[in-house]
Write a protein that holds these residues in place. Sequence first.
Motif, mmCIF file in Angstrom:
data_model
loop_
_atom_site.group_PDB
_atom_site.id
_atom_site.type_symbol
_atom_site.label_atom_id
_atom_site.label_comp_id
_atom_site.label_asym_id
_atom_site.label_seq_id
_atom_site.Cartn_x
_atom_site.Cartn_y
_atom_site.Cartn_z
ATOM 1 N N SER A 1 0.836 -1.205 0.000
ATOM 2 C CA SER A 1 0.000 0.000 0.000
ATOM 3 C C SER A 1 0.867 1.250 0.000
ATOM 4 C CB SER A 1 -0.931 0.008 1.214
ATOM 5 O OG SER A 1 -1.831 -1.078 1.159
ATOM 6 N N TRP B 1 0.361 3.537 -3.293
ATOM 7 C CA TRP B 1 -0.262 4.855 -3.083
ATOM 8 C C TRP B 1 0.749 5.955 -3.415
ATOM 9 C CZ3 TRP B 1 -4.985 6.517 -0.378
ATOM 10 C CH2 TRP B 1 -5.930 5.493 -0.278
ATOM 11 N N GLY C 1 1.048 6.106 -7.229
ATOM 12 C CA GLY C 1 -0.115 6.770 -7.822
ATOM 13 C C GLY C 1 -0.018 8.279 -7.729
ATOM 14 N N ASP C 2 0.378 8.780 -6.574
ATOM 15 C CA ASP C 2 0.490 10.231 -6.425
ATOM 16 C C ASP C 2 1.625 10.779 -7.275
ATOM 17 O OD1 ASP C 2 -0.343 12.737 -4.851
ATOM 18 O OD2 ASP C 2 1.845 12.691 -4.724
ATOM 19 N N ASN D 1 0.844 10.660 0.876
ATOM 20 C CA ASN D 1 -0.065 9.661 0.301
ATOM 21 C C ASN D 1 0.455 8.253 0.532
ATOM 22 O OD1 ASN D 1 -2.520 10.714 -1.086
ATOM 23 N ND2 ASN D 1 -1.005 12.103 -1.933
ATOM 24 N N ALA D 2 1.747 8.057 0.350
ATOM 25 C CA ALA D 2 2.341 6.739 0.594
ATOM 26 C C ALA D 2 2.173 6.346 2.065
ATOM 27 C CB ALA D 2 3.822 6.755 0.208
ATOM 28 N N GLY E 1 -1.371 5.357 2.752
ATOM 29 C CA GLY E 1 -1.620 4.027 2.198
ATOM 30 C C GLY E 1 -1.034 2.938 3.076
ATOM 31 N N PHE F 1 -4.432 2.466 5.132
ATOM 32 C CA PHE F 1 -5.183 1.578 4.252
ATOM 33 C C PHE F 1 -4.708 0.135 4.316
ATOM 34 C CE2 PHE F 1 -6.117 -0.630 0.308
ATOM 35 C CZ PHE F 1 -7.495 -0.627 0.397
ATOM 36 N N LEU G 1 -8.600 10.028 4.916
ATOM 37 C CA LEU G 1 -7.544 10.535 4.037
ATOM 38 C C LEU G 1 -7.456 12.051 4.116
ATOM 39 C CD1 LEU G 1 -5.419 10.163 1.745
ATOM 40 C CD2 LEU G 1 -7.326 10.524 0.171
ATOM 41 N N ASN H 1 -5.219 -1.613 -4.281
ATOM 42 C CA ASN H 1 -4.003 -0.800 -4.417
ATOM 43 C C ASN H 1 -3.645 -0.546 -5.872
ATOM 44 O OD1 ASN H 1 -3.397 -0.298 -1.719
ATOM 45 N ND2 ASN H 1 -2.269 -2.202 -1.503
ATOM 46 N N CYS I 1 -5.861 1.898 -7.164
ATOM 47 C CA CYS I 1 -5.561 3.160 -6.470
ATOM 48 C C CYS I 1 -4.436 3.948 -7.128
ATOM 49 C CB CYS I 1 -5.192 2.904 -5.007
ATOM 50 S SG CYS I 1 -6.623 2.966 -3.932
ATOM 51 N N THR J 1 -5.507 7.413 -6.560
ATOM 52 C CA THR J 1 -4.747 8.245 -5.637
ATOM 53 C C THR J 1 -4.390 9.578 -6.287
ATOM 54 O OG1 THR J 1 -3.862 6.306 -4.527
ATOM 55 C CG2 THR J 1 -2.656 8.336 -4.205
#
Length: 192
Positions: free
Chosen positions: A36, A40, A43-44, A64-65, A68, A72, A114, A169, A172, A176
């Motif tokens: 995760s 994440w 993704g960002d 964000n990481a 995640g 998450f 979040l 994930n 995501c 994300t």
Amino acid sequence: INLPRSEHVPRSLPSLLLMFSKLATSNPILYKCMTSFCLWGTGDALAQLAFPEKGFDAGRTFRNAAFGGAFFGPVGHFWYGGIAKALSGGGIAATAGQVLLDQIVFAPILLSSLFFCQALMEGKGAAEGKQRISNALLPSLQMNWTVWPAVQAVNLSVVPVQHRVNVVNLVCIPWTGYLGWKNTQAKKEQEK
């Protein structure tokens, strides 16, 4: 340069994949936290590279990481395991019930968490976290409901429970990016 090798460091990609495969069964929560965190963050980072605003914000990617991995990964592990037990039996009714629970209970909690955690990790405080939820939750849920019910219908009916967090994930990665953008928009609304 000849660096010393440790017996604990994999020597090749197949070794690394084998190590992760073993971790998935020996310590599933740690495995989900690690995957995760990585996905994440990926993704960002990809969203920032694809849609640059004012330069790359490594702090945003790390936040964000961190969300995640720290939130998450473990919460998703217990959530997907729990709804699989609560609404077991397979079939359309069980899947529909799981998707409904996921979208009506878990999605608002996840999104609220979040936006609130992002504000806290930015050092903005609880009041701004609550304001971001107020600004961003409903539009994010509306977008969520255009994407995630179909994803979760497949995920919750076909994918074994131990791999469901990883399916989420993977989806995501683009999601994300959207949430990072939405959080930035909510932050800008707060600054006005």
